[in-house]
Structure formats: structure tokens, C-alpha cells
Scaffold this active site. Structure first.
Site, PDB file in Angstrom:
ATOM      1  N   CYS A  52     -17.338 -41.683 -87.087  1.00 43.05           N
ATOM      2  CA  CYS A  52     -15.967 -41.709 -86.569  1.00 43.05           C
ATOM      3  C   CYS A  52     -15.369 -43.106 -86.731  1.00 43.05           C
ATOM      4  O   CYS A  52     -15.979 -44.092 -86.341  1.00 43.05           O
ATOM      5  CB  CYS A  52     -15.979 -41.314 -85.094  1.00 43.05           C
ATOM      6  SG  CYS A  52     -14.427 -41.651 -84.253  1.00 43.05           S
ATOM      7  N   CYS A  55     -14.740 -44.769 -82.999  1.00 42.52           N
ATOM      8  CA  CYS A  55     -15.811 -45.077 -82.046  1.00 42.52           C
ATOM      9  C   CYS A  55     -16.100 -46.585 -82.023  1.00 42.52           C
ATOM     10  O   CYS A  55     -15.944 -47.267 -83.045  1.00 42.52           O
ATOM     11  CB  CYS A  55     -17.082 -44.310 -82.411  1.00 42.52           C
ATOM     12  SG  CYS A  55     -17.163 -42.641 -81.729  1.00 42.52           S
ATOM     13  N   HIS A 115     -16.472 -40.474 -77.630  1.00 48.52           N
ATOM     14  CA  HIS A 115     -15.975 -39.630 -78.715  1.00 48.52           C
ATOM     15  C   HIS A 115     -15.713 -38.194 -78.249  1.00 48.52           C
ATOM     16  O   HIS A 115     -14.875 -37.487 -78.811  1.00 48.52           O
ATOM     17  CB  HIS A 115     -16.998 -39.642 -79.854  1.00 48.52           C
ATOM     18  CG  HIS A 115     -16.574 -38.898 -81.074  1.00 48.52           C
ATOM     19  ND1 HIS A 115     -15.710 -39.432 -82.005  1.00 48.52           N
ATOM     20  CD2 HIS A 115     -16.870 -37.641 -81.523  1.00 48.52           C
ATOM     21  CE1 HIS A 115     -15.508 -38.548 -82.966  1.00 48.52           C
ATOM     22  NE2 HIS A 115     -16.191 -37.454 -82.701  1.00 48.52           N
ATOM     23  N   ASN A 155      -0.979 -36.875 -80.770  1.00 45.86           N
ATOM     24  CA  ASN A 155      -1.183 -35.586 -81.436  1.00 45.86           C
ATOM     25  C   ASN A 155      -2.578 -35.146 -81.053  1.00 45.86           C
ATOM     26  O   ASN A 155      -3.534 -35.862 -81.323  1.00 45.86           O
ATOM     27  CB  ASN A 155      -1.140 -35.722 -82.962  1.00 45.86           C
ATOM     28  CG  ASN A 155       0.220 -36.158 -83.457  1.00 45.86           C
ATOM     29  OD1 ASN A 155       1.242 -35.720 -82.944  1.00 45.86           O
ATOM     30  ND2 ASN A 155       0.223 -37.033 -84.456  1.00 45.86           N
ATOM     31  N   SER A 163      -5.885 -36.398 -86.782  1.00 46.58           N
ATOM     32  CA  SER A 163      -6.809 -36.585 -87.895  1.00 46.58           C
ATOM     33  C   SER A 163      -8.249 -36.780 -87.430  1.00 46.58           C
ATOM     34  O   SER A 163      -9.154 -36.876 -88.251  1.00 46.58           O
ATOM     35  CB  SER A 163      -6.373 -37.788 -88.719  1.00 46.58           C
ATOM     36  OG  SER A 163      -6.297 -38.934 -87.885  1.00 46.58           O
ATOM     37  N   HIS A 166     -11.665 -37.897 -81.751  1.00 45.71           N
ATOM     38  CA  HIS A 166     -11.825 -39.005 -80.787  1.00 45.71           C
ATOM     39  C   HIS A 166     -10.503 -39.163 -80.025  1.00 45.71           C
ATOM     40  O   HIS A 166      -9.448 -39.195 -80.638  1.00 45.71           O
ATOM     41  CB  HIS A 166     -12.171 -40.297 -81.541  1.00 45.71           C
ATOM     42  CG  HIS A 166     -12.670 -41.375 -80.639  1.00 45.71           C
ATOM     43  ND1 HIS A 166     -13.974 -41.821 -80.648  1.00 45.71           N
ATOM     44  CD2 HIS A 166     -12.030 -42.081 -79.670  1.00 45.71           C
ATOM     45  CE1 HIS A 166     -14.109 -42.764 -79.732  1.00 45.71           C
ATOM     46  NE2 HIS A 166     -12.943 -42.929 -79.124  1.00 45.71           N
ATOM     47  N   HIS A 168      -7.261 -40.264 -78.814  1.00 44.67           N
ATOM     48  CA  HIS A 168      -6.417 -41.386 -79.256  1.00 44.67           C
ATOM     49  C   HIS A 168      -4.956 -40.978 -79.321  1.00 44.67           C
ATOM     50  O   HIS A 168      -4.623 -39.791 -79.336  1.00 44.67           O
ATOM     51  CB  HIS A 168      -6.866 -41.885 -80.630  1.00 44.67           C
ATOM     52  CG  HIS A 168      -6.580 -40.910 -81.743  1.00 44.67           C
ATOM     53  ND1 HIS A 168      -7.356 -39.797 -81.968  1.00 44.67           N
ATOM     54  CD2 HIS A 168      -5.592 -40.871 -82.675  1.00 44.67           C
ATOM     55  CE1 HIS A 168      -6.858 -39.116 -82.997  1.00 44.67           C
ATOM     56  NE2 HIS A 168      -5.778 -39.742 -83.436  1.00 44.67           N
ATOM     57  N   GLN A 170      -0.801 -42.766 -80.609  1.00 51.14           N
ATOM     58  CA  GLN A 170      -0.162 -43.725 -81.507  1.00 51.14           C
ATOM     59  C   GLN A 170       1.070 -44.341 -80.860  1.00 51.14           C
ATOM     60  O   GLN A 170       1.636 -43.787 -79.913  1.00 51.14           O
ATOM     61  CB  GLN A 170       0.284 -43.035 -82.793  1.00 51.14           C
ATOM     62  CG  GLN A 170      -0.832 -42.439 -83.626  1.00 51.14           C
ATOM     63  CD  GLN A 170      -0.326 -42.066 -85.011  1.00 51.14           C
ATOM     64  OE1 GLN A 170       0.395 -42.831 -85.663  1.00 51.14           O
ATOM     65  NE2 GLN A 170      -0.684 -40.887 -85.473  1.00 51.14           N
TER      66      GLN A 170
END
Ligand code: H2U
Ligand code: ZN
Length: 341
Positions: A52, A55, A115, A155, A163, A166, A168, A170
């Protein structure tokens, strides 16, 4: 013909934040579905995945190594859609062909070193650290003279274009105002000029009075399915207090915000027993140095799932050609979510 009933008959609802209409067709959810069935089983992931790129300690696609971060981690997107050093200029021809250069900064935020977690699995105190980081980033990026607007979003799920599993999100910060927040600015400032109160304060008071679309609430925040929702289980999180951006929120309010996000994302996961996909984003006042007394911070959740983990709503046909449309009523969506609290 019997009299108009918004729970039964087709109608259009007005979205005062965007100044747009949405078509609601309550009876349509009874139609048969023979389209694609997608698999959205909750996958089992390891706490740490050596492959990943998010990570701790791992090397990203551009060759840089992530630190051994203990809670949250922010870095500049290695494949940024906007760059701070792109040349400035414009192009016009015949008044109809117009282009303007755009500058900005894109960042990626890891919510946790783990993760295998999502916001709904994280402790409220851990989610608060994400809010702390959003606050710091909004203030830092917004203070840059060339940045007029800061968009924080997540997202979640491959169906929403995420994508990597994990946890996350933006941040895109840019020199001009993008469309939806620009429309929300006009609508909110006009409302404030005319009424002396924020549009969302008055809207929230109406929703609390009606009490049919509320999903979850705490001392400082309310999560509800907006009257004008487009996505099947769309929600909006509104602070009870009128403030424009995260720079104006205190520690107790940040914890309450984390609490409402945890409860909402948990309810979503319970709805179809899946890791519920969505795009979520914070809308806050522009950072172009002007005063926006009408701006009222809020967060939108746009989940695409319609009637089960395998049936998803697409914006096609009428929605693409005419205007947004929904089948189940916002009231029934709220009722289903509330039942899972
Ligand atoms: P999404 O899952 O919403 O696409 O966000 C992940 C972002 O992470 C994506 O914008 C960036 C992608 O450009 N990224 C990096 O910056 N470095 C990497 O090594 C891989 C992905
Ligand atoms: Zn990972």
C-alpha cells in the site's frame, strides 16, 4: 384525482443551496431491476499492507517514503491535478472559446496508520485528529494569497473512484472558485442580505420542527437527509451554530463533529451490511480575503447505493439531459437510516 401528496405523487423540490430543482418520483422505486448486480462484500484487509502506498514507512509511487506516522499524515499529491507553479495566462477566440490558467495545491490525507480501518471503525478521538488536520490545512492553505477556495473531500470505495482502501481523503486548494461552492456562496449571501440569518440556520430550524428527515444529532451538529436530496441516502451535516469555516470551531465542537461523522458512517455501513461507498466533502467559506457573513459550514455525503449493496444509482438519461431525479423519498431514506442508529 386525489389531492397532491409529496409522499405519493411526482413533484419537483427546490435546492436553495444551489438554486436548482430535483425531480422526485416516489412510486418509481417499485420498478423491477434486471441490471448489473455488483459485489460490494466487506473485504478483510490486513492492519498493514506492504504494497500500500499510504501505509506508514512504505514508498509511494514517486519514490518518497512515508514516515512512521502514529495518527494522521498529510502530503502533497504526487499526481496533483493542480500545481502552484503552472504558467499563468489565458486564451480567447471569438468570445466563445475561453480558457484561463488555474493554479493550486493538491494534498492527500491519511486518516489512520491502520490499513484496515474506515472512519466508521475509528474511535471518535481518532476521528477528531482528522478534523484537527482539516482545520489546520484549511487555515494554512486558505491564508495563501493565491488560494481562493479549499475543497476537503473523501472518495470512499472503488465505486466512487477511491484508488486505495487505506482510509484517506484529499484536499484541492485553488486560485478560482469552482461551480457548486460559487453557487452556494451566491445563494447563502443573498439569503443573509434579505433575512439577516443564515440560510442553513433557518433550514435547520425547519428540519428540527418537521422532524421527518433527521438521522442523528448531538449538542453541536445535526445529520439529516436534505429535503432536496438527489442521491438515495444523501445526507448533510449542519452545525447548529452559524459559522463559516473550521477556523471558527472549538475543541468541544470538533469532538462533536467527529462523533456525528462516526455515527453517520456506521449507520451507512449497517444499511446494506457493507463498507458503504460515498463521496463526502466539506463546504466552507471562500478564502479570497472577502467577507462572507452568510456562509454556514456544512458537509455533504453523496452515496450512490440505491436499494442494496449491489444496486447503485447512476446519473444517466433524464439526469444527464434534464435535471437530477430520485425514486425513494428523502423522508423514507431518513427513516431507514435512523432505524439503524
Ligand atoms: P483517491 O483514492 O481519492 O484517488 O485519492 C488518492 C490520491 O493519492 C490520488 O489523487 C494520490 C493519487 O494521485 N497518490 C499519491 O499522491 N501518491 C502515490 O504514491 C499514489 C497515489
Ligand atoms: Zn495502507
Amino acid at each position: 384525482m386525489n389531492s397532491f401528496d409529496i409522499t405519493e405523487h411526482s413533484h419537483r423540490r427546490f435546492n436553495p443551496l444551489l438554486g436548482e430543482w430535483v425531480l422526485v418520483s416516489p412510486h418509481r422505486s417499485k420498478r423491477p431491476w434486471q441490471g448489473q448486480q455488483e459485489s460490494t462484500e466487506k473485504d478483510t484487509r490486513p492492519e498493514y499492507d506492504p504494497t500500500c502506498y499510504l501505509c506508514p514507512g512504505n514508498v509511494r509511487a514517486n519514490g518518497e517514503a512515508n514516515p512512521q506516522y502514529p495518527s494522521t499524515f498529510v502530503f502533497t499529491n504526487d499526481f496533483a491535478a493542480l500545481q502552484s507553479d503552472s504558467p499563468s495566462g489565458s486564451f480567447t477566440k471569438g468570445g466563445l472559446l475561453q480558457a484561463e490558467s488555474e493554479r493550486g495545491i493538491c494534498k492527500v490525507i491519511c486518516f489512520s496508520p491502520r490499513h484496515d480501518l474506515t472512519l466508521s471503525d475509528m474511535e471518535t478521538t481518532e476521528i477528531k485528529k482528522v478534523v484537527d488536520l482539516w482545520q489546520a490545512q484549511y487555515l494554512e492553505l486558505g491564508a495563501m494569497p493565491e488560494i481562493s477556495y479549499v475543497q476537503i473531500f473523501e472518495n470512499k470505495g472503488s465505486v466512487m473512484g477511491s484508488s486505495n482502501p487505506h482510509p484517506h481523503g484529499q484536499i484541492w486548494a485553488q486560485s478560482s472558485m469552482p461551480g457548486d461552492p460559487a453557487r452556494e456562496t451566491v445563494q447563502q449571501e443573498n439569503y443573509f442580505q434579505e433575512n439577516g440569518r443564515s440560510l442553513l440556520s433557518d433550514y435547520l430550524a425547519l428540519e428540527l420542527e418537521e422532524n421527518t428527515r433527521i438521522v442523528a444529532e448531538n449538542e453541536f451538529f445535526v445529520a439529516l437527509v436534505p429535503f432536496w436530496a438527489v442521491w438515495p441516502f444523501e445526507t448533510i451535516v449542519i452545525p447548529r451554530r452559524h459559522f463559516a469555516h473550521l477556523g471558527e470551531i472549538n475543541e468541544d465542537e470538533k469532538l462533536a463533529y467527529a462523533d456525528i461523522m462516526k455515527r453517520l458512517s456506521s449507520v451507512y455501513d449497517r444499511l446494506f451490511q457493507t463498507s458503504f461507498p460515498y463521496s463526502a466533502g466539506l463546504h466552507q467559506a471562500p478564502t479570497d480575503g472577502r467577507d462572507y457573513p452568510g456562509w454556514h459550514l456544512h458537509m455533504h455525503f453523496y452515496p450512490p447505493l440505491l436499494r442494496s449493496a449491489s444496486v447503485k444509482k447512476f446519473m444517466v438519461g433524464y439526469e444527464l439531459m434534464a435535471e437530477p431525479q430520485r425514486d425513494i423519498t428523502p423522508e423514507s431514506a431518513a427513516e431507514r437510516l435512523r432505524a439503524l442508529l
